[in-house]
Design a protein around this motif. Structure first.
Motif: not given
Length: 928
Positions: A746-756
């Motif tokens: 969940f944290l990894f996916n959330a950070l990917n969204t932030l990266q976008d």
């Protein structure tokens, strides 16, 4: 000339003395009740102009409104609570409690406000009396006369002849005071014969100030009337004991009441004392004891004190302020009709002797010289009333101008009479009345005729036999005629096509006056307002009185209601119609056992079983009309079982030991009013029931208790170990649930969204997203420290979580979170709902179908918290159920299961159902 002769005859009749009738009050027996407050020593009783009683007691000033005793704490210390007397100013609505510690206090009787007056001059001793003189109010101690002018207080030395000033300023004229019946004394005679002590003028049994401007000097009572001082009585004429002395007095009508302290003291009463003081006999009408005060209230009930016995009242039903005159006839037989000539003259008809009595009712009491005994007079003005005595008459019109005989009708004017002869073929005339030129009458066959007074012809005949036998007819106007029958009261208009039933009440006579309809029945006199004729209320009933009597006839004047009864004539003020009945006041006074008496002073009463074979309950009623009440009681352990009783007591025998609820009910007939009082009765078991058998039972019980205690301790030890293991397991479950929220995916996916957001250089949304993500993880860490959180906190957490997930899936789904106002403050375990939402998003929204949504509702249901999560995803029950161990949803079910074990309940649960047309509906029930 004829008018002058008639007037002369009337004046002559009114001035004559008649021996045909004599006056006397109805002789009702006194009914004495005790109204409580036994722990106070009551020094003084006064009644204010609103009818409330004020008491000066050793525990303060007390006001009694008929229901509640209100105590005024007028002091900073206990001494001022000792109120030795009261002084009342009715015009100013001021009550002065006179204190033992020399303080001046006044109370507003309307607002109950208390004012303490401070004096620069020293006031010595108890303030015992107060009176008004010119522009000042005076208060008297044992040695001072304190004058209060405005707020200025002056203290002067009290002289032994102070009573001269008091008598000069406090005169209360008594309208019935016959000065020739009492001895006249001068100030010098009083000072000489009673040798007042200048140092202690208020020594015991020496000098007191009484009501009506009286002075009590050495057991003598003096009063000033018309600038002369009269000696009313000497206590030594009826009490010989040396320690007895008069403390207070009261006057009702011509009778005198005395509150006397001492060994043979109590409340003494002399009937008609002011009519014949030399032959008046004083008798003790209370129990013996020191009586300190006596006072009448607004309806002439007598309130008095007996030291240690509280406040007592004597009710006298015959002293109602509205029954202001009563004539008792020597021989009432034959008197059956009463008619008012005008506001002051009343004619009472005696058919048997062909005579009637003419009474002048202007005065408060009817004296013999105001009565007339007349033979038949044929002189002009009196001719109408002399015809009242004709033996053949069946009825008389409401204004006494038309007389109905067997087969004839006579009409009279003031100057002459004319006879209307009429032949009634059916049967004899019974009742009738007239209005203008129409005369209506009924006959023995219950037919009704309408006669034209001018043409002397019958215009109409109707049979009204279905209405019953006609008792009376009242012709009110062209459109309204009243018929009183054996089936009720009916109204109609000529020609009687429509007949309306007014009431089923059976009455014998009806009159209409001032938009009021008056009815006379066997139960007394009642009335109805003209515009609400269906509501009939009782005005005056013989049942209100201790002595039973019947009302024979009645008539009306402008201000009064005249009654002819089988014990005499009464006159009521019409104001009695507006008089509201006092609230029903009832209490249990005492319980009389075979060998003892229990005085009831609380709602809990304990009785030994050995004394319960015969219990007599004595009830108090403080309403004068209590004899008309419907009285019932219920003594049971469960439901009410009402039993009627008469008088003021009821008997119970052989009551088994146990707890009972005693209820006593009093109902005022015709008023839809009742009062119920409640007591708890405990019948204790007998001594033999708690002897050796009880000792053996205790010993045996100790052994059983030891064994049971041992078993309980072992069981408690097992439960403790089990509880420790359970808490460890719960801690593991909670820890697993917490770690599940920190899922690295969940944290990894959330950070990917932030990266976008960073790549897209969307700084504003990126910062907002990062704040939400940081706040979410801060919540997760905080929740780990809390066993439960509120619904409001959970909503806040879920909004952040769903926002992050929504952005992660590029807004491919929507969500709503709702809660009841009542649910917001309810509690739930931390991190309980999030795993369900995560499961919906990861599995139910996995494909790219549009319009996905998840809805969350928090509701309060009968104290429980209900959480409903619904989605329209692709999830199905077959993939979820049964729950697999280690799965997030399984962990939720385990958490709820162990909460149930911990709280010893079964109400916490989770349930999964299909959501139509697709998706899953998850329902959680929580009761923490």
């Amino acid at each position: 000339m004829k008018q002058k002769i008639s007037l002369f005859i009337i004046v002559l009749f009114i001035s004559c003395f008649s021996v045909f009738a004599q006056t006397s009050k109805l002789n009702y027996n006194f009914t004495i009740y005790n109204s409580g407050l036994p722990s106070n020593t009551i020094y003084k009783i006064l009644c204010d102009k609103d009818g409330k009683l004020w008491l000066g007691t050793n525990k303060g000033a007390v006001k009694y409104d008929g229901n509640v005793f209100k105590t005024f704490d007028t002091s900073n210390g206990m001494a001022a609570n000792n109120i030795v007397n009261l002084f009342y100013q009715p015009k100013e609505n001021i009550m002065w409690p006179l204190t033992y510690n020399s303080k001046l206090i006044k109370i507003n009787t309307k607002s109950d406000g208390i004012i303490n007056l401070k004096s620069k001059e020293k006031i010595v001793g108890a303030i015992m009396y107060g009176y008004k003189s010119n522009n000042s109010i005076n208060f008297i101690t044992a040695g001072q006369n304190i004058s209060l002018q405005g707020k200025e207080i002056k203290a002067n030395r009290l002289e032994s002849n102070f009573f001269t000033d008091y008598l000069n300023t406090n005169q209360t004229p008594l309208p019935f005071f016959y000065k020739n019946l009492f001895n006249i004394l001068s100030h010098a005679d009083i000072t000489k014969n009673f040798s007042l002590n200048k140092k202690r003028v208020f020594a015991k049994n020496s000098t007191r100030l009484g009501k009506y401007g009286t002075i009590l000097l050495k057991n003598n009572i003096f009063i000033k009337q018309q600038n002369k001082i009269y000696q009313l009585l000497d206590i030594n004429s009826f009490i010989k004991h040396p320690d007895c002395f008069i403390v207070d007095l009261e006057i009702v009508d011509y009778s005198l009441y005395l509150a006397i302290s001492g060994t043979d003291g109590g409340l003494y009463y002399a009937k008609d004392f002011f009519k014949n003081p030399k032959n008046a006999t004083f008798k003790l009408i209370s129990e013996k004891g020191s009586s300190f005060s006596v006072c009448k209230d607004k309806v002439n009930n007598i309130w008095y004190t007996i030291n240690g016995k509280g406040l007592n009242v004597i009710t006298q039903p015959d002293l109602s302020p509205y029954v202001y005159s009563l004539l008792k006839l020597d021989n009432i037989e034959g008197y059956d009709q009463i008619r008012s000539i005008n506001d002051s003259l009343v004619a009472i008809n005696n058919l048997l002797e062909s005579k009637f009595i003419l009474l002048n009712t202007n005065k408060y009491d009817i004296e013999p010289q105001n009565q007339l005994s007349l033979n038949l007079a044929k002189t002009g003005f009196l001719r109408t009333f002399s015809n009242l005595a004709k033996k053949l008459e069946k009825d008389i019109s409401h204004d006494a101008k038309v007389f109905f005989n067997n087969n004839s009708i006579e009409y009279y004017t003031d100057e002459k009479s004319k006879k209307i002869l009429i032949d009634v073929p059916a049967s004899a005339i019974r009742k009738g009345d007239y209005y203008h030129d129409k005369v209506i009458f009924s006959t023995a066959d219950d037919s009704v005729y309408v006669l034209n007074k001018e043409t002397k012809k019958i215009d109409l005949k109707r049979s009204l036999s279905p209405l019953g036998t006609i008792n009376d007819i009242y012709f009110h106007n062209d459109s309204l005629i009243f018929f009183c029958t054996t089936k009720g009261i009916f109204t109609s208009a000529i020609p009687f096509k429509k007949i309306h039933k007014l009431s089923s009440k059976i009455v014998n006579k009806i009159l209409v006056n001032d938009n009021l309809i008056y009815f006379l029945g066997d139960d007394g006199l009642s009335y109805s307002k003209y515009n609400t004729k269906d509501k009939i209320e009782t005005i005056f009933s013989p049942a209100f009185f201790t002595k039973r009597f019947s009302i024979i006839d009645f008539d009306l004047t402008k201000h009064n209601i005249l009654l002819l009864t089988d014990v005499g004539f009464m006159s009521l003020d019409k104001k009695i119609i507006d008089q509201k009945p006092t609230p029903i006041k009832v209490n249990l006074e005492k319980i009389i056992l075979k060998d003892s008496t229990i005085y009831v002073n609380s709602n809990l009463i304990e009785i030994e079983s050995g004394k319960s074979s015969q219990i007599n309950f004595l009830v108090q009623f403080l309403n004068p009309e209590n004899n008309s009440f419907v009285k019932e009681y219920s003594l049971s352990t469960t439901s009410d079982n009402w039993i009627p009783f008469k008088d003021n007591s009821f008997l119970q025998t052989n009551i088994s030991p146990g707890k009972y609820i005693l209820k006593i009910k009093a109902i005022r007939p015709g008023k839809n009013e009742e009062a119920i009082i409640k007591y708890e009765i405990i019948i204790k078991p007998s001594f033999w029931q708690t002897g050796l058998f009880l000792t053996l039972l205790i010993a045996f019980s100790v052994i059983i208790v030891v064994l049971i205690t041992s078993l309980i301790l072992k069981s408690q030890e097992k439960k403790t170990l089990k509880k420790i293991a359970l808490e460890q397991h719960i801690a593991e479950i909670e820890n697993r649930a917490f770690l599940n929220q920190l899922n690295p995916h969940f944290l990894f996916n959330a950070l990917n969204t932030l990266q976008d957001y960073i790549i897209q250089k969307d700084t504003h949304n990126g910062i907002f997203y990062l704040q939400r993500l940081a706040s979410l993880h801060r919540n997760i860490l905080d929740f780990h420290l809390k066993p439960t959180i509120t619904v409001s906190e959970e909503k806040n957490f879920l909004e952040k979580y769903l926002y992050i997930q929504q952005k992660r899936f590029s807004d491919k789904f929507s969500f709503t979170i709702n809660s009841d106002r009542e649910a917001n403050q309810l509690k739930l375990p931390a991190m309980l709902v999030q795993p369900i939402i995560e499961n919906v998003i990861d599995h139910g929204f996995a494909n790219q179908d549009p319009d996905k949504e998840v809805n969350i509702e928090f509701k309060e249901k009968n104290g429980y918290l209900q959480i409903i999560i619904t989605d329209n995803g692709n999830g199905c029950l077959e993939k979820i159920l049964p729950l697999k161990e280690g799965h997030a949803l399984y962990i939720i079910k385990e958490r709820l299961y162990f909460i149930n074990i911990k709280n010893n309940t079964h109400t916490n649960s989770i349930d999964f159902k299909a959501n139509h047309p697709k998706g899953i509906k998850t329902t959680i029930y929580l009761d923490l």
